[in-house]
Design a protein around this motif. Structure first.
Motif, mmCIF file in Angstrom:
data_model
loop_
_atom_site.group_PDB
_atom_site.id
_atom_site.type_symbol
_atom_site.label_atom_id
_atom_site.label_comp_id
_atom_site.label_asym_id
_atom_site.label_seq_id
_atom_site.Cartn_x
_atom_site.Cartn_y
_atom_site.Cartn_z
ATOM 1 N N SER A 94 -52.922 33.306 68.786
ATOM 2 C CA SER A 94 -53.142 31.879 68.554
ATOM 3 C C SER A 94 -54.099 31.657 67.395
ATOM 4 O O SER A 94 -53.895 30.755 66.558
ATOM 5 N N SER A 98 -53.188 29.820 63.833
ATOM 6 C CA SER A 98 -53.931 28.632 63.407
ATOM 7 C C SER A 98 -54.212 28.645 61.915
ATOM 8 O O SER A 98 -54.526 27.596 61.322
ATOM 9 N N THR A 185 -57.276 16.587 67.057
ATOM 10 C CA THR A 185 -57.713 17.083 65.757
ATOM 11 C C THR A 185 -57.747 15.943 64.750
ATOM 12 O O THR A 185 -56.791 15.156 64.656
ATOM 13 N N VAL A 301 -47.294 27.904 69.490
ATOM 14 C CA VAL A 301 -48.188 28.235 68.368
ATOM 15 C C VAL A 301 -47.422 28.059 67.057
ATOM 16 O O VAL A 301 -47.708 28.725 66.063
ATOM 17 N N LYS A 304 -50.247 24.686 63.153
ATOM 18 C CA LYS A 304 -51.688 24.935 63.266
ATOM 19 C C LYS A 304 -52.342 24.102 64.366
ATOM 20 O O LYS A 304 -53.293 24.553 65.010
ATOM 21 N N TYR A 305 -51.857 22.895 64.597
ATOM 22 C CA TYR A 305 -52.458 22.054 65.625
ATOM 23 C C TYR A 305 -52.139 22.592 67.021
ATOM 24 O O TYR A 305 -53.005 22.638 67.898
ATOM 25 N N ALA A 307 -51.347 25.673 67.714
ATOM 26 C CA ALA A 307 -52.044 26.959 67.865
ATOM 27 C C ALA A 307 -53.510 26.748 68.180
ATOM 28 O O ALA A 307 -54.111 27.474 68.983
ATOM 29 N N ASN A 308 -54.106 25.734 67.540
ATOM 30 C CA ASN A 308 -55.506 25.428 67.791
ATOM 31 C C ASN A 308 -55.716 25.008 69.237
ATOM 32 O O ASN A 308 -56.684 25.399 69.897
#
Length: 397
Positions: A94, A98, A185, A301, A304-305, A307-308
């Motif tokens: 993860s 990201s 985010t 994942v 990026k969001y 995965a974050n």
């Protein structure tokens, strides 16, 4: 002088029979090593010692039961050790996903490994068993204290204040039916200060594109995220958030208190009825840990969001597995103390039973020697007594 009744011979014979019987009993005790060979040897002592024997054997079996329970716990804990390793790898993936140096093809490859690892956690949870009893699939949850659902907020230190109101916490505790996380985010900030946020649920699905005021803002997440009617509401001061920073709300499933022991594992650790210990092991499969949704789809994942968000979700799962392993370790330590205590009790009770049942060999050898000598002396006296009536023949000469 009389000859019809030889009283001396009769007395010597009676004494000889008694001494021979006593010598025989001493010989029996010396042969068996027991002071009580039949109820007639000591009726009260026999009853007491038999009760003690039942306790001793029960204590010894209770100790063996505790040792078997430790083996079972070690089996479960060994599987959770592998679950830990898998979750650590998923967290690593993860973090990798990201990073925006990865393109969609890279993230698809990462997602495939995440899916397989999540499936392996399910397989471990479904197949780990001891003596055909499954341990990690929720079948042996058993007795639990009321575990309130909690919302743990992970955020960048630049965010000044995070507030989850008591009413909200209560709602989560009472209604939450899912594990997982929601990540908010900051995508961009307008000149006016208004921020645009990306919100992702447990499996990385975008919830909504929303605009929030920066100070004292409140936002509502859909009820499907927590299972709570009306959703989850939190307030946060986001004025210090920078673009790309995230606020993650991690949910832990609410588990209602129950005294139902029908599903728990009962360890009989004493000699008597009711001397038991209950062992419960929580569901350690993907959905229970929050890394899969109710449809069995692993967290995403793929961007990026997502995965974050997955990082915090997996971190929460790691902490839940750690808590379960810690609980199992504590139970194992308790069993080890139980085994030591049962051994001490059995040893001391065996000592008491031995004093009642076992013969003192030295003392009994002394009694045997005495009775043997008396028996031989009685035989000699019987011979002498049988000779006495022959004196009457002297009167016929």
């Amino acid at each position: 002088m009389i000859i019809n009744h030889n009283m001396n011979a009769m007395n010597s014979h009676r004494q000889m029979v008694g001494n021979t019987a006593n010598a025989g009993k001493s010989m029996e005790k010396l042969s068996s090593g027991l002071r009580i060979n039949r109820a007639g040897d000591d009726a009260a002592g026999l009853a007491i010692s038999e009760k003690m024997r039942g306790q001793i054997r029960g204590l010894d079996q209770g100790s063996r039961n505790a040792q078997d329970s430790i083996s079972m716990i070690q089996t479960a804990e060994g599987s959770l050790n592998e679950t830990h390793s898998i979750l650590q790898r998923m967290r690593e993936l993860s973090v990798q996903s990201s990073n925006d140096t990865n393109n969609s093809t890279d993230r698809s490859a990462i997602q495939e490994e995440v899916n397989q690892l999540a499936n392996e956690i399910d397989r471990i949870g479904n197949t780990t068993e001891f003596n055909t009893k499954k341990l990690l699939n929720g079948d042996v949850v058993g007795v639990n204290a009321d575990k309130k659902g909690t919302a743990v907020i992970n955020n960048n230190t630049s965010i000044k204040t995070i507030n989850v109101t008591a009413a909200v916490t209560t709602a989560v505790g009472a209604n939450s039916s899912l594990n997982g996380a929601v990540t908010v985010t900051l995508v961009s900030r307008a000149a006016s200060g208004t921020g645009t946020y990306d919100i992702r649920d447990t499996d990385g699905t975008a919830v909504a594109a929303a605009e929030f005021a920066d100070v004292g803002s409140s936002f509502s997440l859909s009820s499907g995220l927590t299972g709570a009617t009306g959703g989850f509401i939190a307030t946060a001061d986001m004025s210090q958030m920078k673009v790309g920073e995230s606020l993650t709300i991690v949910f832990n499933k609410h588990v209602a208190a129950t005294n139902d022991t029908s599903k728990s594992i009962t360890a009989q650790i004493g000699a008597n009825s009711g001397q038991t210990m209950q062992i419960g092991i929580n569901d350690m499969r993907g959905e229970a840990l929050g890394i899969k949704d109710s449809a069995g789809i692993a967290l995403s994942v793929l961007d990026k969001y997502a995965a974050n968000s997955a990082i915090s979700t997996i971190q929460n799962a790691i902490e839940n597995v750690s808590a379960e392993r810690s609980k199992l370790g504590s139970i194992q330590n308790r069993f080890e103390h139980t085994i030591s205590n049962l051994g001490t009790a059995s040893e001391n009770l065996q000592s008491s039973e031995s004093r009642i049942r076992d013969v003192d060999m030295a003392k009994e050898m002394m009694n045997f020697s005495k009775n043997n000598i008396l028996s031989q002396a009685a035989q000699a006296m019987l011979s002498q007594a049988n000779q006495q009536p022959q004196g009457v023949l002297q009167l016929l000469r």
